[in-house]
Scaffold this motif. Structure first.
Motif, PDB file in Angstrom:
ATOM      1  N   THR A 149       0.853  -1.185   0.000  1.00 59.48           N
ATOM      2  CA  THR A 149       0.000   0.000   0.000  1.00 59.48           C
ATOM      3  C   THR A 149       0.895   1.243   0.000  1.00 59.48           C
ATOM      4  O   THR A 149       2.124   1.139   0.043  1.00 59.48           O
ATOM      5  CB  THR A 149      -0.919   0.030   1.229  1.00 59.48           C
ATOM      6  OG1 THR A 149      -0.107   0.232   2.405  1.00 59.48           O
ATOM      7  CG2 THR A 149      -1.687  -1.286   1.366  1.00 59.48           C
ATOM      8  N   MET A 150       0.269   2.414   0.001  1.00 61.63           N
ATOM      9  CA  MET A 150       1.039   3.654   0.029  1.00 61.63           C
ATOM     10  C   MET A 150       1.901   3.760   1.277  1.00 61.63           C
ATOM     11  O   MET A 150       2.953   4.410   1.272  1.00 61.63           O
ATOM     12  CB  MET A 150       0.096   4.861  -0.056  1.00 61.63           C
ATOM     13  CG  MET A 150      -0.617   5.010  -1.403  1.00 61.63           C
ATOM     14  SD  MET A 150       0.520   5.395  -2.748  1.00 61.63           S
ATOM     15  CE  MET A 150      -0.618   5.312  -4.149  1.00 61.63           C
ATOM     16  N   ASP A 151       1.491   3.111   2.368  1.00 59.54           N
ATOM     17  CA  ASP A 151       2.281   3.151   3.603  1.00 59.54           C
ATOM     18  C   ASP A 151       3.624   2.450   3.441  1.00 59.54           C
ATOM     19  O   ASP A 151       4.553   2.677   4.231  1.00 59.54           O
ATOM     20  CB  ASP A 151       1.511   2.507   4.751  1.00 59.54           C
ATOM     21  CG  ASP A 151       0.299   3.324   5.156  1.00 59.54           C
ATOM     22  OD1 ASP A 151       0.299   4.543   4.898  1.00 59.54           O
ATOM     23  OD2 ASP A 151      -0.656   2.745   5.723  1.00 59.54           O
ATOM     24  N   ASP A 152       3.728   1.558   2.446  1.00 57.73           N
ATOM     25  CA  ASP A 152       4.987   0.852   2.212  1.00 57.73           C
ATOM     26  C   ASP A 152       5.980   1.671   1.408  1.00 57.73           C
ATOM     27  O   ASP A 152       7.136   1.257   1.252  1.00 57.73           O
ATOM     28  CB  ASP A 152       4.718  -0.477   1.492  1.00 57.73           C
ATOM     29  CG  ASP A 152       3.926  -1.449   2.357  1.00 57.73           C
ATOM     30  OD1 ASP A 152       4.403  -1.761   3.449  1.00 57.73           O
ATOM     31  OD2 ASP A 152       2.842  -1.865   1.921  1.00 57.73           O
ATOM     32  N   LEU A 153       5.549   2.810   0.881  1.00 59.39           N
ATOM     33  CA  LEU A 153       6.456   3.706   0.163  1.00 59.39           C
ATOM     34  C   LEU A 153       7.160   4.582   1.188  1.00 59.39           C
ATOM     35  O   LEU A 153       6.677   5.649   1.569  1.00 59.39           O
ATOM     36  CB  LEU A 153       5.685   4.558  -0.847  1.00 59.39           C
ATOM     37  CG  LEU A 153       5.138   3.817  -2.067  1.00 59.39           C
ATOM     38  CD1 LEU A 153       4.133   4.685  -2.796  1.00 59.39           C
ATOM     39  CD2 LEU A 153       6.267   3.426  -3.003  1.00 59.39           C
ATOM     40  N   VAL A 163       5.566  12.201  -5.534  1.00 65.24           N
ATOM     41  CA  VAL A 163       5.172  10.972  -6.232  1.00 65.24           C
ATOM     42  C   VAL A 163       3.962  10.345  -5.548  1.00 65.24           C
ATOM     43  O   VAL A 163       2.999   9.934  -6.206  1.00 65.24           O
ATOM     44  CB  VAL A 163       6.347   9.971  -6.288  1.00 65.24           C
ATOM     45  CG1 VAL A 163       5.863   8.600  -6.761  1.00 65.24           C
ATOM     46  CG2 VAL A 163       7.434  10.479  -7.222  1.00 65.24           C
ATOM     47  N   LYS A 164       3.988  10.246  -4.224  1.00 57.57           N
ATOM     48  CA  LYS A 164       2.878   9.627  -3.492  1.00 57.57           C
ATOM     49  C   LYS A 164       1.588  10.432  -3.648  1.00 57.57           C
ATOM     50  O   LYS A 164       0.508   9.853  -3.808  1.00 57.57           O
ATOM     51  CB  LYS A 164       3.255   9.468  -2.013  1.00 57.57           C
ATOM     52  CG  LYS A 164       4.261   8.357  -1.773  1.00 57.57           C
ATOM     53  CD  LYS A 164       4.425   8.041  -0.308  1.00 57.57           C
ATOM     54  CE  LYS A 164       5.434   8.929   0.338  1.00 57.57           C
ATOM     55  NZ  LYS A 164       5.767   8.486   1.735  1.00 57.57           N
ATOM     56  N   GLU A 165       1.707  11.742  -3.611  1.00 57.89           N
ATOM     57  CA  GLU A 165       0.516  12.587  -3.771  1.00 57.89           C
ATOM     58  C   GLU A 165      -0.093  12.396  -5.160  1.00 57.89           C
ATOM     59  O   GLU A 165      -1.314  12.246  -5.310  1.00 57.89           O
ATOM     60  CB  GLU A 165       0.892  14.052  -3.562  1.00 57.89           C
ATOM     61  CG  GLU A 165      -0.290  15.007  -3.702  1.00 57.89           C
ATOM     62  CD  GLU A 165       0.107  16.461  -3.506  1.00 57.89           C
ATOM     63  OE1 GLU A 165      -0.783  17.327  -3.574  1.00 57.89           O
ATOM     64  OE2 GLU A 165       1.311  16.737  -3.308  1.00 57.89           O
ATOM     65  N   LYS A 166       0.756  12.340  -6.178  1.00 49.84           N
ATOM     66  CA  LYS A 166       0.280  12.160  -7.542  1.00 49.84           C
ATOM     67  C   LYS A 166      -0.290  10.754  -7.742  1.00 49.84           C
ATOM     68  O   LYS A 166      -1.287  10.561  -8.445  1.00 49.84           O
ATOM     69  CB  LYS A 166       1.434  12.400  -8.518  1.00 49.84           C
ATOM     70  CG  LYS A 166       1.016  12.632  -9.958  1.00 49.84           C
ATOM     71  CD  LYS A 166       2.212  13.047 -10.801  1.00 49.84           C
ATOM     72  CE  LYS A 166       1.805  13.277 -12.255  1.00 49.84           C
ATOM     73  NZ  LYS A 166       2.972  13.672 -13.084  1.00 49.84           N
ATOM     74  N   ALA A 167       0.334   9.750  -7.096  1.00 49.83           N
ATOM     75  CA  ALA A 167      -0.139   8.369  -7.216  1.00 49.83           C
ATOM     76  C   ALA A 167      -1.520   8.206  -6.600  1.00 49.83           C
ATOM     77  O   ALA A 167      -2.364   7.471  -7.125  1.00 49.83           O
ATOM     78  CB  ALA A 167       0.851   7.424  -6.554  1.00 49.83           C
ATOM     79  N   LEU A 168      -1.764   8.874  -5.482  1.00 51.92           N
ATOM     80  CA  LEU A 168      -3.089   8.802  -4.854  1.00 51.92           C
ATOM     81  C   LEU A 168      -4.157   9.401  -5.759  1.00 51.92           C
ATOM     82  O   LEU A 168      -5.275   8.892  -5.834  1.00 51.92           O
ATOM     83  CB  LEU A 168      -3.063   9.526  -3.505  1.00 51.92           C
ATOM     84  CG  LEU A 168      -2.417   8.759  -2.346  1.00 51.92           C
ATOM     85  CD1 LEU A 168      -2.247   9.660  -1.131  1.00 51.92           C
ATOM     86  CD2 LEU A 168      -3.274   7.533  -1.986  1.00 51.92           C
ATOM     87  N   LYS A 169      -3.813  10.473  -6.452  1.00 47.72           N
ATOM     88  CA  LYS A 169      -4.761  11.058  -7.395  1.00 47.72           C
ATOM     89  C   LYS A 169      -4.998  10.113  -8.575  1.00 47.72           C
ATOM     90  O   LYS A 169      -6.122   9.953  -9.040  1.00 47.72           O
ATOM     91  CB  LYS A 169      -4.245  12.406  -7.885  1.00 47.72           C
ATOM     92  CG  LYS A 169      -4.192  13.484  -6.806  1.00 47.72           C
ATOM     93  CD  LYS A 169      -3.624  14.783  -7.360  1.00 47.72           C
ATOM     94  CE  LYS A 169      -3.574  15.869  -6.283  1.00 47.72           C
ATOM     95  NZ  LYS A 169      -2.961  17.131  -6.794  1.00 47.72           N
ATOM     96  N   ALA A 170      -3.915   9.479  -9.046  1.00 42.47           N
ATOM     97  CA  ALA A 170      -4.044   8.541 -10.165  1.00 42.47           C
ATOM     98  C   ALA A 170      -4.904   7.347  -9.792  1.00 42.47           C
ATOM     99  O   ALA A 170      -5.615   6.789 -10.637  1.00 42.47           O
ATOM    100  CB  ALA A 170      -2.661   8.070 -10.622  1.00 42.47           C
TER     101      ALA A 170
END
Length: 493
Positions: A149-153, A163-170
């Motif tokens: 999940t995003m927590d693993d980044l 990157v994480k902010e953009k990935a959540l939007k994607a």
């Protein structure tokens, strides 16, 4: 005098590729030992016989050798499945070339390698995937295939935060995503995190490395096969069908052959696939995420990635930074991997020695996060003392540590006793065993680098950002984190 014919035959029999030469009528004139191993035959059973007598499942339209004889055009890296006259099924990847003499086509030569076992194992994997997904009960059920999940980044550097902010939007859309980054930066982890955060998280996540298989096999894996499309072919769904309702991850898409890229583009445009050997089209609902370990623009320029496919898949582009560009995340990653692998290996967590801390801060990490993780995993298994020392690290890091003095990328020497400038005008020393944590050491170095650049630039932020190779906004953010402010006596530029 050396018999050239005997010498040629001897050479042909020691190389690892199969060599098959036919004359202009399709009769075999040369067939080496490896070709016989590939095809389940001996040279004596093939030489002097017409190609179709030995391989009756082939036709002038399906035999690469006969097609080259008919057209005079080479056929590179083509997969071919056939049966020999004994009924044995064979799959090879062939490169076939015409032979000309004084401008006249006199034959064809084929260089082949056997991929029969690869195809069998790959088809078995696809079959098992289909069976597994079938057991989950169709579209209404099924657990996510995402392992992260995003927590693993792990990372707080501004580049990773972006990157994480953009990935959540994607994750909130179904648009194709292109993930770029060097080997070891965590592209697959990011893909899993996007799927886990999306509305498709309860549907499958199916992954395929496009560089691992030849074109024909990759095509049948992606799109499925119809019974009779080639010898031994069964009705079998491909990865697009298995990922229906979920996400299909295509790693190293720049390694996919251009013809197959064209077929992928059509699926992205209309959401319909056609199994190999079938005329019926099937509708699929699949979100495609692709990745490349090279600059996609360079891949397009070099012809490895079709321009039209590139424009279709880069609706959202996520670029993972190499570890050397986010060194402030190294302490967080070290803590994360030490905790993870200590628990898995059942060993006591061990801190890093000052020498290892110093090495980790100066190494350029060409293998990125993966290299760091593997180094820590190995060290935990080898360490016998209370801390992880250089002697516990992989050999290439031990060799690097032996090069004294170790140089920081900004040019400062970080060997024992080196001084690091501070804004108060004093000097701060990094000594062996001084008790600083890795995170504090890195903060010292980062603060010194930023201060040095600001002083050189006369506290002009734009100029200092250029010196550091950072965006101006990132420099402002790091100054805030480090508590750096313009000295009162320093006039504004």
């Amino acid at each position: 005098m050396i018999d050239q014919t005997r010498l040629l035959k001897a050479l042909m029999d020691v190389i690892d590729e199969g060599i098959h030469v036919v004359d202009e009528s399709g009769v075999t004139v040369l067939y080496n030992h490896q070709a016989g191993l590939n095809d389940g035959l001996t040279p004596e059973e093939v030489v002097g016989r017409h190609l179709l007598d030995v391989f009756p499942s082939l036709t002038p339209a399906t035999s690469t050798l006969l097609k080259v004889l008919a057209t005079g055009q080479p056929i590179p890296a083509h997969e071919q499945t056939f049966t020999n006259y004994k009924g044995q099924r064979v799959t090879t990847v062939n490169s076939t070339l015409p032979i000309f003499h004084e401008g006249r086509l006199v034959g064809a030569i084929e260089v082949s390698r056997d991929v029969t076992r690869v195809r069998e194992l790959s088809e078995r994997v696809v079959g098992l995937q289909a069976e597994l997904l079938g057991r989950r009960g169709g579209r209404s059920a099924g657990a996510s295939g995402a392992r992260y999940t995003m927590d693993d980044l792990v990372g707080e550097h501004p580049l990773m935060a972006a990157v994480k902010e953009k990935a959540l939007k994607a994750a909130c859309s179904d648009s194709p995503v292109l993930v770029c980054g060097e080997t070891g930066t965590g592209k697959e982890l990011l893909v899993h995190a996007i799927h886990a955060a999306s509305s498709r998280r309860r549907r499958p996540l199916v992954a395929q490395n496009c560089a691992a298989l030849p074109e024909g096999l990759l095509e049948s894996l992606l799109f499925g096969t119809a019974r009779g499309s080639f010898t031994g072919a069964e009705d079998r769904p491909g990865l697009f069908e298995l990922a229906d309702g979920g996400t299909l991850y295509l790693d190293e898409i720049n390694s996919m052959q251009p013809d197959l890229q064209t077929k992928l583009l059509r699926v992205l445009q209309d959401g319909r696939i056609r199994r190999v050997g079938e005329t019926v089209e099937r509708q699929v609902d699949v979100r495609v995420i692709a990745s490349t370990n090279e600059d996609p623009a360079a891949a397009v320029a070099a012809g490895r990635l079709r321009r039209d496919l590139y424009y279709r898949i880069n609706v959202v582009t996520l670029e993972l930074p190499p570890l050397r560009e986010r060194r402030s995340d190294i302490p967080l990653l070290v803590e994360h991997f030490l905790a993870k692998h200590s628990a898995r290996l059942g060993v006591e967590p061990r801190p890093l020695s000052p020498e290892v801390e110093r090495l980790f801060l100066t190494h350029t990490w060409p293998g990125n996060v993966r290299e760091l993780e593997h180094a820590l995993e190995a060290a935990l298994q080898l360490a016998s003392g209370p801390v992880i020392t250089v002697a516990d690290l992989p050999a290439h890091l031990q060799r690097l540590a032996a090069e004294e003095p170790v140089q920081h990328p900004d040019g400062w020497s970080l060997h024992e006793g080196t001084t690091v400038p501070r804004s108060q005008g004093g000097r701060s020393h990094v000594h062996r065993g001084d008790g600083h944590t890795l995170r504090r050491r890195l903060a010292y170095l980062e603060r010194a680098a930023v201060e040095k650049a600001l002083e050189e630039a006369g506290w002009n932020l734009s100029r200092a950002a250029r010196i550091l190779g950072l965006p101006r906004q990132t420099l402002q953010y790091r100054m805030k984190v480090l508590g750096l402010k313009r000295p009162e006596h320093m006039p504004h530029p």
